[in-house]
Design a protein around this motif. Structure first.
Motif, PDB file in Angstrom:
ATOM      1  N   THR A   3     -17.543  44.932  82.550  1.00  0.00           N
ATOM      2  CA  THR A   3     -18.683  45.740  82.109  1.00  0.00           C
ATOM      3  C   THR A   3     -18.791  47.050  82.868  1.00  0.00           C
ATOM      4  OG1 THR A   3     -20.122  44.503  83.631  1.00  0.00           O
ATOM      5  CG2 THR A   3     -20.028  43.749  81.332  1.00  0.00           C
ATOM      6  N   GLY A   4     -18.282  47.078  84.097  1.00  0.00           N
ATOM      7  CA  GLY A   4     -18.343  48.305  84.889  1.00  0.00           C
ATOM      8  C   GLY A   4     -16.990  48.938  85.103  1.00  0.00           C
ATOM      9  N   ASP A   5     -16.022  48.574  84.284  1.00  0.00           N
ATOM     10  CA  ASP A   5     -14.652  49.063  84.472  1.00  0.00           C
ATOM     11  C   ASP A   5     -14.077  49.470  83.121  1.00  0.00           C
ATOM     12  OD1 ASP A   5     -12.263  49.699  85.653  1.00  0.00           O
ATOM     13  OD2 ASP A   5     -11.657  47.636  86.087  1.00  0.00           O
ATOM     14  N   GLN A   6     -12.967  50.157  83.142  1.00  0.00           N
ATOM     15  CA  GLN A   6     -12.287  50.524  81.913  1.00  0.00           C
ATOM     16  C   GLN A   6     -11.614  49.314  81.285  1.00  0.00           C
ATOM     17  OE1 GLN A   6      -9.464  52.915  84.407  1.00  0.00           O
ATOM     18  NE2 GLN A   6      -7.966  52.224  82.908  1.00  0.00           N
ATOM     19  N   ASP A   7     -11.275  49.429  80.020  1.00  0.00           N
ATOM     20  CA  ASP A   7     -10.577  48.356  79.310  1.00  0.00           C
ATOM     21  C   ASP A   7      -9.121  48.331  79.779  1.00  0.00           C
ATOM     22  OD1 ASP A   7      -9.531  46.518  77.582  1.00  0.00           O
ATOM     23  OD2 ASP A   7      -9.893  47.669  75.753  1.00  0.00           O
ATOM     24  N   ARG A   8      -8.745  47.269  80.476  1.00  0.00           N
ATOM     25  CA  ARG A   8      -7.402  47.167  81.026  1.00  0.00           C
ATOM     26  C   ARG A   8      -6.481  46.270  80.202  1.00  0.00           C
ATOM     27  NH1 ARG A   8      -7.255  49.443  86.046  1.00  0.00           N
ATOM     28  NH2 ARG A   8      -9.291  49.911  86.973  1.00  0.00           N
ATOM     29  N   VAL A   9      -6.969  45.774  79.064  1.00  0.00           N
ATOM     30  CA  VAL A   9      -6.166  44.879  78.228  1.00  0.00           C
ATOM     31  C   VAL A   9      -4.879  45.542  77.733  1.00  0.00           C
ATOM     32  CG1 VAL A   9      -6.116  43.673  76.011  1.00  0.00           C
ATOM     33  CG2 VAL A   9      -8.027  43.332  77.583  1.00  0.00           C
ATOM     34  N   PRO A  10      -4.922  46.767  77.169  1.00  0.00           N
ATOM     35  CA  PRO A  10      -3.672  47.368  76.691  1.00  0.00           C
ATOM     36  C   PRO A  10      -2.606  47.483  77.784  1.00  0.00           C
ATOM     37  CG  PRO A  10      -5.555  48.571  75.835  1.00  0.00           C
ATOM     38  CD  PRO A  10      -6.087  47.616  76.862  1.00  0.00           C
ATOM     39  N   ALA A  11      -3.034  47.841  78.988  1.00  0.00           N
ATOM     40  CA  ALA A  11      -2.077  47.965  80.093  1.00  0.00           C
ATOM     41  C   ALA A  11      -1.463  46.620  80.432  1.00  0.00           C
ATOM     42  CB  ALA A  11      -2.760  48.562  81.320  1.00  0.00           C
ATOM     43  N   LEU A  12      -2.288  45.562  80.482  1.00  0.00           N
ATOM     44  CA  LEU A  12      -1.767  44.238  80.813  1.00  0.00           C
ATOM     45  C   LEU A  12      -0.798  43.757  79.740  1.00  0.00           C
ATOM     46  CD1 LEU A  12      -1.778  41.735  82.648  1.00  0.00           C
ATOM     47  CD2 LEU A  12      -3.677  40.847  81.271  1.00  0.00           C
ATOM     48  N   LEU A  13      -1.136  43.955  78.473  1.00  0.00           N
ATOM     49  CA  LEU A  13      -0.233  43.535  77.395  1.00  0.00           C
ATOM     50  C   LEU A  13       1.110  44.249  77.505  1.00  0.00           C
ATOM     51  CD1 LEU A  13      -2.714  43.459  74.358  1.00  0.00           C
ATOM     52  CD2 LEU A  13      -1.709  41.494  75.551  1.00  0.00           C
ATOM     53  N   GLY A  14       1.079  45.532  77.842  1.00  0.00           N
ATOM     54  CA  GLY A  14       2.329  46.270  78.023  1.00  0.00           C
ATOM     55  C   GLY A  14       3.136  45.757  79.194  1.00  0.00           C
ATOM     56  N   GLN A  15       2.458  45.440  80.285  1.00  0.00           N
ATOM     57  CA  GLN A  15       3.144  44.919  81.464  1.00  0.00           C
ATOM     58  C   GLN A  15       3.805  43.578  81.174  1.00  0.00           C
ATOM     59  OE1 GLN A  15      -0.021  44.841  84.327  1.00  0.00           O
ATOM     60  NE2 GLN A  15      -0.255  47.070  84.306  1.00  0.00           N
ATOM     61  N   VAL A  16       3.074  42.686  80.493  1.00  0.00           N
ATOM     62  CA  VAL A  16       3.627  41.368  80.174  1.00  0.00           C
ATOM     63  C   VAL A  16       4.856  41.497  79.278  1.00  0.00           C
ATOM     64  CG1 VAL A  16       3.184  39.210  78.936  1.00  0.00           C
ATOM     65  CG2 VAL A  16       1.460  40.118  80.496  1.00  0.00           C
ATOM     66  N   SER A  17       4.813  42.430  78.342  1.00  0.00           N
ATOM     67  CA  SER A  17       5.948  42.603  77.427  1.00  0.00           C
ATOM     68  C   SER A  17       7.193  43.119  78.136  1.00  0.00           C
ATOM     69  CB  SER A  17       5.567  43.569  76.299  1.00  0.00           C
ATOM     70  OG  SER A  17       5.427  44.894  76.781  1.00  0.00           O
ATOM     71  N   ARG A  18       6.995  43.734  79.312  1.00  0.00           N
ATOM     72  CA  ARG A  18       8.142  44.295  80.045  1.00  0.00           C
ATOM     73  C   ARG A  18       8.606  43.415  81.208  1.00  0.00           C
ATOM     74  NH1 ARG A  18       4.860  48.854  79.179  1.00  0.00           N
ATOM     75  NH2 ARG A  18       4.020  48.732  81.307  1.00  0.00           N
ATOM     76  N   LEU A  19       7.944  42.300  81.428  1.00  0.00           N
ATOM     77  CA  LEU A  19       8.340  41.432  82.537  1.00  0.00           C
ATOM     78  C   LEU A  19       9.736  40.865  82.308  1.00  0.00           C
ATOM     79  CD1 LEU A  19       5.111  39.348  83.267  1.00  0.00           C
ATOM     80  CD2 LEU A  19       6.071  41.178  84.666  1.00  0.00           C
ATOM     81  N   GLU A  20      10.476  40.701  83.399  1.00  0.00           N
ATOM     82  CA  GLU A  20      11.768  40.014  83.348  1.00  0.00           C
ATOM     83  C   GLU A  20      11.487  38.524  83.486  1.00  0.00           C
ATOM     84  OE1 GLU A  20      14.541  41.531  86.149  1.00  0.00           O
ATOM     85  OE2 GLU A  20      14.314  43.608  85.510  1.00  0.00           O
ATOM     86  N   LEU A  21      11.381  37.863  82.352  1.00  0.00           N
ATOM     87  CA  LEU A  21      10.975  36.459  82.350  1.00  0.00           C
ATOM     88  C   LEU A  21      12.171  35.526  82.482  1.00  0.00           C
ATOM     89  CD1 LEU A  21       8.205  36.727  79.627  1.00  0.00           C
ATOM     90  CD2 LEU A  21       7.938  36.654  82.111  1.00  0.00           C
ATOM     91  N   PRO A  22      11.933  34.299  82.956  1.00  0.00           N
ATOM     92  CA  PRO A  22      13.035  33.371  83.246  1.00  0.00           C
ATOM     93  C   PRO A  22      13.904  33.025  82.049  1.00  0.00           C
ATOM     94  CG  PRO A  22      11.020  32.645  84.306  1.00  0.00           C
ATOM     95  CD  PRO A  22      10.645  33.771  83.413  1.00  0.00           C
ATOM     96  N   GLN A  23      13.353  33.009  80.837  1.00  0.00           N
ATOM     97  CA  GLN A  23      14.129  32.691  79.655  1.00  0.00           C
ATOM     98  C   GLN A  23      14.148  33.877  78.712  1.00  0.00           C
ATOM     99  OE1 GLN A  23      12.741  29.028  77.886  1.00  0.00           O
ATOM    100  NE2 GLN A  23      13.824  27.788  79.369  1.00  0.00           N
ATOM    101  N   SER A  24      15.140  33.908  77.824  1.00  0.00           N
ATOM    102  CA  SER A  24      15.242  35.008  76.875  1.00  0.00           C
ATOM    103  C   SER A  24      14.061  34.981  75.918  1.00  0.00           C
ATOM    104  CB  SER A  24      16.548  34.909  76.080  1.00  0.00           C
ATOM    105  OG  SER A  24      16.592  33.693  75.355  1.00  0.00           O
ATOM    106  N   GLY A  25      13.642  36.166  75.498  1.00  0.00           N
ATOM    107  CA  GLY A  25      12.512  36.246  74.588  1.00  0.00           C
ATOM    108  C   GLY A  25      11.193  36.258  75.336  1.00  0.00           C
ATOM    109  N   HIS A  26      10.221  36.925  74.761  1.00  0.00           N
ATOM    110  CA  HIS A  26       8.914  37.024  75.392  1.00  0.00           C
ATOM    111  C   HIS A  26       7.871  36.285  74.568  1.00  0.00           C
ATOM    112  CE1 HIS A  26      10.707  40.081  77.910  1.00  0.00           C
ATOM    113  NE2 HIS A  26       9.580  40.231  78.563  1.00  0.00           N
ATOM    114  N   PRO A  27       6.979  35.567  75.227  1.00  0.00           N
ATOM    115  CA  PRO A  27       5.873  34.952  74.491  1.00  0.00           C
ATOM    116  C   PRO A  27       4.953  36.039  73.963  1.00  0.00           C
ATOM    117  CG  PRO A  27       5.509  34.761  76.852  1.00  0.00           C
ATOM    118  CD  PRO A  27       6.893  35.305  76.679  1.00  0.00           C
ATOM    119  N   VAL A  28       4.317  35.776  72.858  1.00  0.00           N
ATOM    120  CA  VAL A  28       3.419  36.748  72.262  1.00  0.00           C
ATOM    121  C   VAL A  28       2.038  36.618  72.890  1.00  0.00           C
ATOM    122  CG1 VAL A  28       2.302  37.513  70.138  1.00  0.00           C
ATOM    123  CG2 VAL A  28       4.682  36.759  70.092  1.00  0.00           C
TER     124      VAL A  28
END
Length: 244
Positions: free
Chosen positions: A12-37
């Motif tokens: 409520t007192g901060d900016q919307d950080r959801v778009p940034a987090l979604l972008g970060q998760v999509s770029r993570l080097e995850l243990p298995q191939s493919g990224h969860p949605v």
């Protein structure tokens, strides 16, 4: 199966950080191939369905790193059409993830993460026997939560200077394997323009090697919880059918 519900702290007192987090998760080097949605669910909250426990660990620790998120992990059944958004999913893991994120919000000074087993009598239509896989699943979730909170504390307590070193070490390692060894530390020292001794001290204070030694334990406990929760549901259905 796992459902992760991650809600922004103090939104409520901060900016919307959801778009940034979604972008970060999509770029993570995850243990298995493919990224969860992952997708925005409601408000400043994201939700995703994850199959691999080590991927759950990676995403959870990434979210905890900034100290801006509550992390809820639900273990249970998931029904989600191929290619559909997590918003369209149903199952006990979704219910458990919702409960988990609410528990995380009430964690106070503890690391804001919780793991909840999606064991519900309604799913089996006959109840789940006490003890056995059901009890093991609940206990495994509690154990995984405890280990993840310890790892989360290490992650949250790191300074920016420590993150510069450990991020560089991870780039030079393979998913943490071998990261922090002498050869890697020498390369990081050159890259950051600091001494090898400084890199070595930072690795020690950041507990980087301890984190990577403990990550498999968290993954193993999550995987065991998933197996036991699924077995508990199966046992409950068999019990109901036997009484029919």
């Amino acid at each position: 199966m796992f459902v992760m519900t991650i809600d922004q702290r103090g939104s409520t007192g901060d900016q919307d950080r959801v778009p940034a987090l979604l972008g970060q998760v999509s770029r993570l080097e995850l243990p298995q191939s493919g990224h969860p949605v992952f997708d925005r669910s409601v408000g400043d909250e994201v939700q995703g369905v994850v199959r691999d426990p080590s991927t759950v660990v990676e995403i959870a620790l990434h979210a905890l790193r900034e100290g801006r998120w509550y992390v809820g992990i639900g273990v249970g059944s998931v029904s989600l059409p191929p290619g559909a958004s997590p918003r369209e999913g149903t199952g006990t893991a979704f219910v458990a993830a919702r409960k988990a994120v609410e528990i995380a919000k009430g964690a106070g000074s503890q690391v804001p993460l919780s793991v909840v087993a999606g064991i519900m009598a309604g799913e089996t239509r006959g109840g789940i026997p006490a003890g056995g896989p059901a009890g093991e699943g609940v206990q495994a979730c509690a154990n995984a939560e405890a280990v993840l909170r310890l790892l989360g504390r290490l992650v949250q307590d790191r300074t920016e200077a420590q993150w510069r070193v450990v991020d560089a070490l991870r780039r030079l390692g393979t998913g943490g394997q071998g990261a922090g060894r002498h050869g890697s530390q020498k390369q990081v020292a050159r890259e950051l323009g600091i001494s090898e001794q400084s890199v070595s001290r930072t690795v020690l204070r950041a507990a980087w090697q301890e984190e990577w030694a403990a990550r498999p334990a968290a993954s193993m406990l999550l995987g065991f919880a998933d197996t036991q929760v699924a077995q508990a549901v199966k046992d409950g259905r068999a019990l109901k059918d036997g009484r029919a």
